[in-house]
Write an enzyme that holds these catalytic residues in place. Structure first.
Site, PDB file in Angstrom:
ATOM      1  N   ASP A   6      -8.351  -0.428  -4.854  1.00 22.24           N
ATOM      2  CA  ASP A   6      -7.508   0.735  -5.111  1.00 22.24           C
ATOM      3  C   ASP A   6      -7.075   0.672  -6.581  1.00 22.24           C
ATOM      4  OD1 ASP A   6      -5.973   2.974  -4.240  1.00 22.24           O
ATOM      5  OD2 ASP A   6      -4.225   1.710  -3.953  1.00 22.24           O
TER       6      ASP A   6
ATOM      7  N   PHE B 126      -5.565   8.293   1.855  1.00 24.47           N
ATOM      8  CA  PHE B 126      -5.213   7.070   2.567  1.00 24.47           C
ATOM      9  C   PHE B 126      -6.101   6.922   3.794  1.00 24.47           C
ATOM     10  CE2 PHE B 126      -2.931   3.931   4.931  1.00 24.47           C
ATOM     11  CZ  PHE B 126      -2.537   3.057   3.921  1.00 24.47           C
TER      12      PHE B 126
ATOM     13  N   GLU C 266     -13.806  -7.658   0.313  1.00 25.85           N
ATOM     14  CA  GLU C 266     -12.559  -6.897   0.423  1.00 25.85           C
ATOM     15  C   GLU C 266     -12.786  -5.604   1.195  1.00 25.85           C
ATOM     16  OE1 GLU C 266      -9.576  -6.379   0.417  1.00 25.85           O
ATOM     17  OE2 GLU C 266      -8.493  -6.953  -1.384  1.00 25.85           O
TER      18      GLU C 266
ATOM     19  N   GLY D 247      -7.490  -7.064   5.963  1.00 23.68           N
ATOM     20  CA  GLY D 247      -8.365  -5.898   5.874  1.00 23.68           C
ATOM     21  C   GLY D 247      -9.849  -6.195   5.784  1.00 23.68           C
TER      22      GLY D 247
ATOM     23  N   ASP E 110      -5.416  -0.660   7.595  1.00 23.13           N
ATOM     24  CA  ASP E 110      -4.311  -0.257   8.462  1.00 23.13           C
ATOM     25  C   ASP E 110      -3.395   0.766   7.820  1.00 23.13           C
ATOM     26  OD1 ASP E 110      -3.191  -2.246   6.578  1.00 23.13           O
ATOM     27  OD2 ASP E 110      -1.364  -1.935   7.757  1.00 23.13           O
TER      28      ASP E 110
HETATM   29  P1  IMP Z   1      -4.966  -2.830  -5.083  1.00 19.92           P
HETATM   30  O1  IMP Z   1      -6.418  -2.584  -5.424  1.00 19.92           O
HETATM   31  O2  IMP Z   1      -4.411  -4.073  -5.663  1.00 19.92           O
HETATM   32  O3  IMP Z   1      -4.128  -1.617  -5.376  1.00 19.92           O
HETATM   33  O4  IMP Z   1      -4.742  -3.054  -3.552  1.00 19.92           O
HETATM   34  C1  IMP Z   1      -5.675  -2.876  -2.624  1.00 19.92           C
HETATM   35  C2  IMP Z   1      -5.062  -3.162  -1.269  1.00 19.92           C
HETATM   36  O5  IMP Z   1      -4.163  -2.103  -0.899  1.00 19.92           O
HETATM   37  C3  IMP Z   1      -6.158  -3.181  -0.242  1.00 19.92           C
HETATM   38  O6  IMP Z   1      -6.668  -4.471  -0.068  1.00 19.92           O
HETATM   39  C4  IMP Z   1      -5.474  -2.609   0.970  1.00 19.92           C
HETATM   40  O7  IMP Z   1      -4.855  -3.663   1.690  1.00 19.92           O
HETATM   41  C5  IMP Z   1      -4.413  -1.687   0.429  1.00 19.92           C
HETATM   42  N1  IMP Z   1      -4.883  -0.277   0.405  1.00 19.92           N
HETATM   43  C6  IMP Z   1      -5.215   0.465  -0.670  1.00 19.92           C
HETATM   44  N2  IMP Z   1      -5.607   1.702  -0.322  1.00 19.92           N
HETATM   45  C7  IMP Z   1      -5.549   1.751   1.025  1.00 19.92           C
HETATM   46  C8  IMP Z   1      -5.854   2.785   2.008  1.00 19.92           C
HETATM   47  O8  IMP Z   1      -6.288   3.919   1.713  1.00 19.92           O
HETATM   48  N3  IMP Z   1      -5.657   2.434   3.308  1.00 19.92           N
HETATM   49  C9  IMP Z   1      -5.203   1.219   3.699  1.00 19.92           C
HETATM   50  N4  IMP Z   1      -4.919   0.227   2.816  1.00 19.92           N
HETATM   51  C10 IMP Z   1      -5.079   0.493   1.499  1.00 19.92           C
HETATM   52 MG    MG Z   2      -7.089  -5.826   1.268  1.00 20.92          MG
END
Ligand code: IMP
Ligand code: MG
Length: 174
Positions: A101, A150, A97, A42, A157
């Protein structure tokens, strides 16, 4: 069910913001080289655009991680699928990054990288969804704070699709 993509942030808006972040980083690190660490896949589109806008010396490396899934997901343990090629000791690292999220991936990754003796570690994310945060991570550079939807494009993706869109869009299902 069909999908369509609604534009959230246009190509112009995204590129303008990336230029601003690049200028900010160049100012903050004046006279010091930065080592950008891209979190695949990403972060790759963002990192390329950002690197072009930074005027201090830049080196790049890549890593790929995946969540262990299931119940271990809540522990925030991530698996390193591809580690960095180079050591980061003594370097000024900026992790690049696509989106923060829940914060689980990043909090794990940042702790791991800090353990390798870098001069400094900062986090730069194109997008931030603060409402979704489960683990506290401090973000040093943020492109855009977005609502809990999303999103795809600019490296992000949905089912491995839409990474190549030059803008950020929201996936809508009709
Ligand atoms: P987290 O912060 O550990 O929950 O994970 C973040 C990862 O989840 C990101 O690096 C993305 O790969 C994926 N992700 C989270 N939200 C989205 C979204 O809205 N669209 C696409 N990928 C997402
Ligand atoms: Mg990512």
């Amino acid at each position: 069910m069909s999908e369509r993509i609604e534009v959230l942030l246009s190509e112009e808006e995204v590129n303008r913001r990336i230029r601003q972040i690049g200028a900010q980083i160049s100012e903050d690190y004046a006279g010091r080289p930065v080592h950008l660490v891209c979190v695949l896949k990403g972060g790759s589109f963002f990192m390329c655009e950002l690197a072009k806008r930074i005027t201090v010396p830049v080196s790049l490396d890549f890593m790929s991680v995946s969540s262990y899934g299931g119940d271990t997901k809540s522990s925030g343990v991530v698996k390193i699928v591809k580690d960095l090629d180079e050591a980061i000791s003594g370097r000024n690292v900026i992790v690049v990054e696509d989106i923060v999220d829940s914060g689980r991936t990043l909090s794990y990754l940042l702790e791991m990288l800090k353990g390798r003796g870098p001069e400094s570690v900062r986090l730069c994310t194109l997008l931030d969804k603060p409402e979704r945060r489960v683990v506290d991570v401090s973000v040093d550079y943020t492109g855009f704070r977005i609502p809990d939807e999303f999103v795809v494009g600019y490296g992000l993706d949905y089912d491995q699709k839409y990474r190549n869109l030059p803008y950020i869009g929201v996936v809508k299902f009709d």
